[in-house]
Every structure is written in structure tokens, then in C-alpha cells.
Design an enzyme around this catalytic site. Structure first.
Site, PDB file in Angstrom:
ATOM      1  N   CYS A 258       0.967  -1.298   0.106  1.00  0.00           N
ATOM      2  CA  CYS A 258       0.029  -0.172  -0.131  1.00  0.00           C
ATOM      3  C   CYS A 258       1.037   1.193  -0.192  1.00  0.00           C
ATOM      4  O   CYS A 258       2.079   1.136  -0.351  1.00  0.00           O
ATOM      5  CB  CYS A 258      -0.822  -0.063   1.142  1.00  0.00           C
TER       6      CYS A 258
ATOM      7  N   ARG B  66      -3.247  -0.694   5.591  1.00  0.00           N
ATOM      8  CA  ARG B  66      -4.085  -1.834   4.666  1.00  0.00           C
ATOM      9  C   ARG B  66      -2.843  -3.015   4.449  1.00  0.00           C
ATOM     10  O   ARG B  66      -3.451  -4.289   4.749  1.00  0.00           O
ATOM     11  CB  ARG B  66      -4.363  -1.141   3.301  1.00  0.00           C
TER      12      ARG B  66
ATOM     13  N   ASP C 255      -8.419   3.489   1.456  1.00  0.00           N
ATOM     14  CA  ASP C 255      -7.159   4.183   2.394  1.00  0.00           C
ATOM     15  C   ASP C 255      -7.865   4.667   3.749  1.00  0.00           C
ATOM     16  O   ASP C 255      -8.660   5.535   3.672  1.00  0.00           O
ATOM     17  CB  ASP C 255      -6.417   5.293   1.700  1.00  0.00           C
TER      18      ASP C 255
END
Ligand code: 4NP
Length: 148
Positions: free
Chosen positions: A7, A13, A120
Site C-alpha cells: 500500500c 492496509r 485508504d
């Protein structure tokens, strides 16, 4: 199979994706995670990711953020991007044209060709992390089913 979860910051994440796959990892496989940026290098995962993992009996607090490096494109079989920005950045970082084929959007494992983004969760609350966890768990289960 060697899998790298990627990420932007490698604190929200991809640490979750790393922990989820690690908790179901077939013998002989390996998993790691990294960020397209080095903004959080050396840091633990975000406390909200640690909490979300813990709620699901997964411990990710030993992970430390690191940036993606060129060698990753040789060392891993698949580099999973969480969103299309990560995907584009990874393709641009590939040291050889042919290595771009290792880059995939993770949600396409569950819903092929749909290019669904893992949002996000950094600026939101805990519920965003729960949502990310559920998405990633579904994608990783689908990925494992295809490879079992
Ligand atoms: P991640 O989330 O890419 O899922 O780790 C983010 C973490 C940090 C920032 C952005 C996204 N940041 O801007 O510092």
C-alpha cells in the site's frame, strides 16, 4: 508462492493483508508487506490496524514499515496492490518491463476484472479498518482457494 502486500504507507492496509495471509499461510509459502513510500519506515502498523487484527485473533504488532525495493520484483512471485495508485506506482518502480506482470490489484482475486479499490482508511475511524479487514479477508480467501 512468495507474496508481497503493498500500500502507500505500509502501516494501515498492507500490514492487515500481510497478517491475514500469514494466519492462513500454506506450507512453503511466504508473505511480507511494504509501502510505495518510505514515509513511515521503521514504524509499527497503525494502532487501528493492530486493534482490528487483534479482534480477529491476528497479531501484527511485530511488523515494521519498509519501502518497496527493486529486489522485491525478483524475490516475490506476486506483488498485490491495494488500490490503482499503488498499482501504477509499482508498475513504474519495476526494474524490468517483464516484471510488471507480477503486479496485481488484490480485490480482483475476489471479483476478477472489477478493479475494486481497498480504500485508504488512514484519515477515518475504526469502522474503516473493519471494512478493509473484511475486504482483504474475502480477497485472500479467494486467492487461497484458487491455489489449493
Ligand atoms: P496505508 O495508509 O497506505 O494503508 O498504510 C496510509 C498511511 C499513511 C499515509 C497515507 C496512507 N500518510 O499519508 O502518511
Amino acid at each position: 508462492m512468495k507474496v508481497l502486500m503493498v500500500c502507500l504507507g505500509n502501516i494501515c492496509r498492507s500490514p492487515l493483508a500481510h497478517g491475514i495471509l500469514e494466519s492462513k499461510l500454506p506450507e512453503g509459502w511466504s508473505v511480507d508487506s511494504a509501502g510505495t513510500s518510505g514515509w513511515h519506515e521503521g514504524e509499527r502498523p497503525d494502532t487501528r490496524s493492530i486493534l482490528e487484527a487483534k479482534k480477529n485473533n491476528i497479531n501484527i504488532d511485530r511488523q515494521r514499515s519498509r519501502p518497496v525495493r527493486e529486489q522485491d520484483f525478483y524475490d516475490f512471485d506476486i506483488l498485490f496492490a491495494m488500490d490503482s495508485s499503488n498499482y501504477t506506482n509499482l508498475c513504474n518502480m519495476a526494474p524490468e518491463e517483464g516484471l510488471k506482470r507480477k503486479v496485481r490489484l488484490i480485490m480482483n482475486e475476489l471479483e476478477p476484472g472489477q478493479n475494486i479499490q481497498v480504500p485508504d482508511p488512514y484519515t477515518g475511524g475504526q469502522s474503516g479498518f473493519a471494512h478493509v479487514f473484511e475486504m482483504l479477508d474475502g480477497a485472500i480467501n479467494a486467492f487461497l482457494e484458487k491455489h489449493s
